[in-house]
Design a protein around this motif. Structure first.
Motif, short mmCIF file in Angstrom:
data_model
loop_
_atom_site.label_atom_id
_atom_site.label_comp_id
_atom_site.label_asym_id
_atom_site.label_seq_id
_atom_site.Cartn_x
_atom_site.Cartn_y
_atom_site.Cartn_z
N ARG A 187 1.10 -1.32 -0.45
CA ARG A 187 0.18 0.05 -0.23
C ARG A 187 0.58 1.29 0.34
O ARG A 187 1.35 2.35 -1.04
CB ARG A 187 -1.05 -0.49 1.44
CG ARG A 187 -2.23 0.84 1.34
CD ARG A 187 -1.60 2.21 1.48
NE ARG A 187 -1.35 2.06 2.88
CZ ARG A 187 -1.30 3.44 3.62
NH1 ARG A 187 -0.72 4.31 2.98
NH2 ARG A 187 -0.81 3.37 4.84
N ASP A 188 1.56 1.85 1.17
CA ASP A 188 2.26 2.92 1.12
C ASP A 188 3.57 2.88 0.68
O ASP A 188 3.98 3.60 -0.71
CB ASP A 188 2.68 2.86 2.75
CG ASP A 188 2.58 4.47 2.82
OD1 ASP A 188 1.80 5.15 2.36
OD2 ASP A 188 3.30 4.82 4.26
N GLY A 189 4.01 1.55 0.38
CA GLY A 189 5.29 1.51 -0.77
C GLY A 189 4.89 1.57 -2.18
O GLY A 189 5.71 1.69 -2.57
N ALA A 233 4.30 2.87 15.24
CA ALA A 233 4.96 3.62 14.42
C ALA A 233 4.96 3.75 13.42
O ALA A 233 4.68 2.71 12.86
CB ALA A 233 6.44 4.21 15.29
N HIS A 234 4.36 4.70 12.29
CA HIS A 234 4.81 4.39 10.98
C HIS A 234 5.54 5.63 10.86
O HIS A 234 4.71 7.01 11.03
CB HIS A 234 3.08 4.84 10.77
CG HIS A 234 2.82 4.48 9.03
ND1 HIS A 234 2.63 4.01 8.16
CD2 HIS A 234 3.55 5.76 7.99
CE1 HIS A 234 2.76 4.36 6.36
NE2 HIS A 234 2.77 5.48 7.17
N CYS A 235 6.89 5.49 9.82
CA CYS A 235 7.76 6.62 9.74
C CYS A 235 8.43 6.92 8.78
O CYS A 235 8.04 5.30 8.30
CB CYS A 235 9.11 6.51 10.82
SG CYS A 235 8.53 6.59 12.25
N HIS A 236 8.13 7.98 7.70
CA HIS A 236 8.70 8.29 6.91
C HIS A 236 10.41 8.71 6.73
O HIS A 236 10.82 8.93 7.57
CB HIS A 236 7.78 8.78 5.92
CG HIS A 236 6.38 8.39 4.97
ND1 HIS A 236 6.68 7.45 4.23
CD2 HIS A 236 5.80 8.07 6.20
CE1 HIS A 236 5.48 7.75 4.07
NE2 HIS A 236 4.60 7.23 5.24
N ASN A 237 11.15 8.64 6.03
CA ASN A 237 12.62 8.98 5.48
C ASN A 237 12.85 10.14 5.35
O ASN A 237 14.34 10.09 5.56
CB ASN A 237 13.28 8.11 4.91
CG ASN A 237 14.95 7.41 5.38
OD1 ASN A 237 14.67 7.68 6.77
ND2 ASN A 237 15.22 6.88 4.80
N GLY A 285 11.12 7.72 0.89
CA GLY A 285 10.49 6.50 1.17
C GLY A 285 9.95 6.02 2.64
O GLY A 285 9.95 7.11 3.55
N ASN A 286 9.67 4.75 3.03
CA ASN A 286 9.05 5.00 4.36
C ASN A 286 9.90 4.13 5.15
O ASN A 286 10.53 3.45 4.80
CB ASN A 286 8.24 3.44 4.64
CG ASN A 286 6.91 3.87 3.49
OD1 ASN A 286 6.94 4.90 2.74
ND2 ASN A 286 5.85 3.90 4.50
N ALA A 287 10.01 3.61 6.42
CA ALA A 287 10.66 3.40 7.12
C ALA A 287 11.55 1.76 7.32
O ALA A 287 10.29 0.73 6.38
CB ALA A 287 10.64 3.29 8.81
ZN LIG Z 1 2.96 6.75 5.12
#
Ligand SMILES: [Zn+2]
Length: 526
Positions: free
Chosen positions: A12-14, A205-209, A241-243
């Protein structure tokens, strides 16, 4: 303490990453690989909002058998001024048939008022109504609180009310999202600590880079008490990107001693991360922590001699725990020890043949002066070692000649055609191949010509091709260096070719790539 949740949102997020396009079949293949990795949750997409995702959940019901992971559907809270029971998108979430639903909700006052264009009270009501409706329908609900960290800084009381509302309505986890990715670890730690102390909710936690701290922020959240981490394989995601889920999981597992993934699954991490990059068609990043091809590669000759004595002196952990391996880069800095290690990695015994090591080292050094580089071309070094150890052992075929032409009509589209003539297994073969470029055409022709004697070649595939023009030095003309990556569907290897002519350089790398593939399969010379 609750068992840690490792929640993957690659699908989904990727999939928001620029240039990354996944078909439904790709998504099913990736979900299978994620299950082999033993992640706890796989977020499949947003049913109802996106026809491809609706189809994914339909097909998943029949085609996807997950042994460990639980599939989750993603969606948003109901629209303002309606009811969850009547909301079509909420209905689509139920129809996806997953036991877990991850709902996204606003927790930042300006996003509620300016983006959602509703009142702060109605936003809370939308959360309460949607969570309790889904829980009443038997779903486990996670709530992604969007822009949470920024929202907490702007209006802490409201951000906390969002968490309490979701928690009291039955959400199992409230996931604090650094949606813009602007946080640093100490800020994440402060906010997570406050939310847990003030609300008693289970926090994720949902982190972006965007600050380069997505993995560090995820670890900081867990240290502050979060028990659920979201991320994507290979750190896919929009912007920076995401974590990276494997970096986060490995840090939690090997550095903090928590149970993130099963140890046996972790030993597959590198091949699975690479298999996923095959499906996404985004080349794997060699310097990726833990699972990158260079993550445990050593260059200096000084290190290489000590590595032979005790590898632990120069690496932070045993690479096999994440399916990686120690690799020594052979370069002009490296000495005999590098070549000996390289031979050992290839299963070749050079202990009793010091002259072989000396000869290969001299060859490597001479070629590097001409612009070759063996750092990224392990397979070429291995072939050199094999040829020196046992002359003739790589002579699967003898090339008589090859040529390639490129032709364009007036409108401009160029097509290349190659002819390769070679002798193998006592026969002479002439093969032609077409391609959208000269190397592509040569690859097709060469492969066809070899396949007459060695059908095993069909398994091999050229997966990456890199060209670099090296500056003219010592008064000579510029030379071209070509690196080619070839795969047998399970592993891949790199070969190099250098020549004044780009096609000749490519040809050399191509031939070595295919010969190495035959050796790897144990194919005898015919
Ligand atoms: Zn996100």
């Amino acid at each position: 303490m609750e068992a840690l949740h490792v929640y993957d949102t690659t699908l989904r997020d990727g999939a928001q990453q620029e240039g990354l396009n996944l078909s439904v079949s790709d998504k099913l293949a990736i979900a299978g690989l994620l299950d082999e990795l033993r992640v706890d949750f796989i977020e499949g997409g947003w049913p109802g909002a996106n026809p491809k995702d609706t189809e994914f959940f339909e097909r998943a019901k029949h085609e996807l058998t997950l042994e460990h992971a639980t599939l989750a559907a993603f969606g948003s809270t109901r629209r303002a001024g309606s009811s969850a029971a009547e909301d079509q998108l909420v209905q689509a979430l139920l129809e996806a048939g997953t036991s877990v639903v991850c709902l996204v909700a606003k927790s930042h006052v300006r996003h509620v008022e300016e983006a959602l264009r509703t009142t702060l009270e109605e936003n809370l009501e939308m959360i309460r109504d949607t969570v309790s409706h889904l829980v009443a329908q038997g779903r486990r609900v996670f709530l992604d609180a969007e822009h949470f960290f920024d929202g907490w800084h702007l209006d802490r009381d409201y951000a906390l009310r969002v968490v309490r509302t979701a928690h009291e309505a039955g959400a199992e986890v409230v996931v604090l999202c650094d949606t813009n990715g602007g946080m640093l670890p100490h800020q994440v730690e402060q906010v997570v600590t406050d939310v847990i102390a003030s609300t008693g909710a289970r926090v994720g936690a949902h982190c972006h880079n965007d600050t380069g701290c997505a993995a560090a922020n995820s670890v900081a959240a867990v240290r502050a008490g979060a028990t659920h981490v979201q991320g994507t394989v290979n750190g896919y995601g929009e912007r920076t990107g995401n974590a990276d889920l494997l970096t986060v999981a490995a840090n939690l597992q090997f550095k903090l001693g928590l149970d993130a993934l099963e140890p046996d699954a972790f030993r597959q991490a590198m091949p699975i991360a690479h298999a996923i990059s095959e499906v996404t068609n985004v080349p794997a990043y060699s310097r990726q922590p833990y699972v990158g091809a260079s993550a445990f590669a050593h260059k200096a000759g000084l290190h290489a001699s000590a590595l032979k004595v005790d590898p632990d002196l120069y690496q932070h952990m045993d690479p096999s725990l994440v399916g990686n391996g120690m690799r020594t880069l052979v370069s002009d800095m490296a000495g005999r020890a590098s070549i000996e290690l390289k031979a050992r990695e290839a299963g070749l015994d050079v202990a009793s043949r010091p002259e072989v090591v000396a000869s290969v080292l001299a060859e490597v050094k001479a070629l590097e002066l001409q612009g070759w580089t063996f750092d990224a071309a392990d397979a070429s070094v291995e072939l050199m070692l094999r040829r020196t150890l046992e002359p003739g052992c790589t002579d699967y075929f003898e090339v008589e000649s090859w040529r390639v032409i490129t032709e364009a009509s007036g409108s401009g589209e160029a097509i290349s055609e190659a002819t390769v003539k070679l002798h193998a297994d006592g026969r002479r073969t002439v093969a032609t191949g077409e391609g959208n470029g000269p190397v592509n055409a040569l690859d097709h022709a060469l492969r066809q010509a070899i396949a007459v004697a060695y059908p095993e070649i069909e398994k091999l595939e050229l997966i990456d091709f890199k060209v670099r023009i090296l500056d003219a030095s010592h008064g000579s003309d510029a030379v071209t260096r070509v690196l080619i990556e070839t795969s047998d569907g399970e592993t891949s290897w790199n070969t190099i070719g250098v020549a004044a002519n780009i096609i000749e350089a490519s040809w050399r790398a191509l031939v070595d790539g295919l010969v190495h593939g035959l050796i790897r399969q144990g194919v005898p010379i015919r």
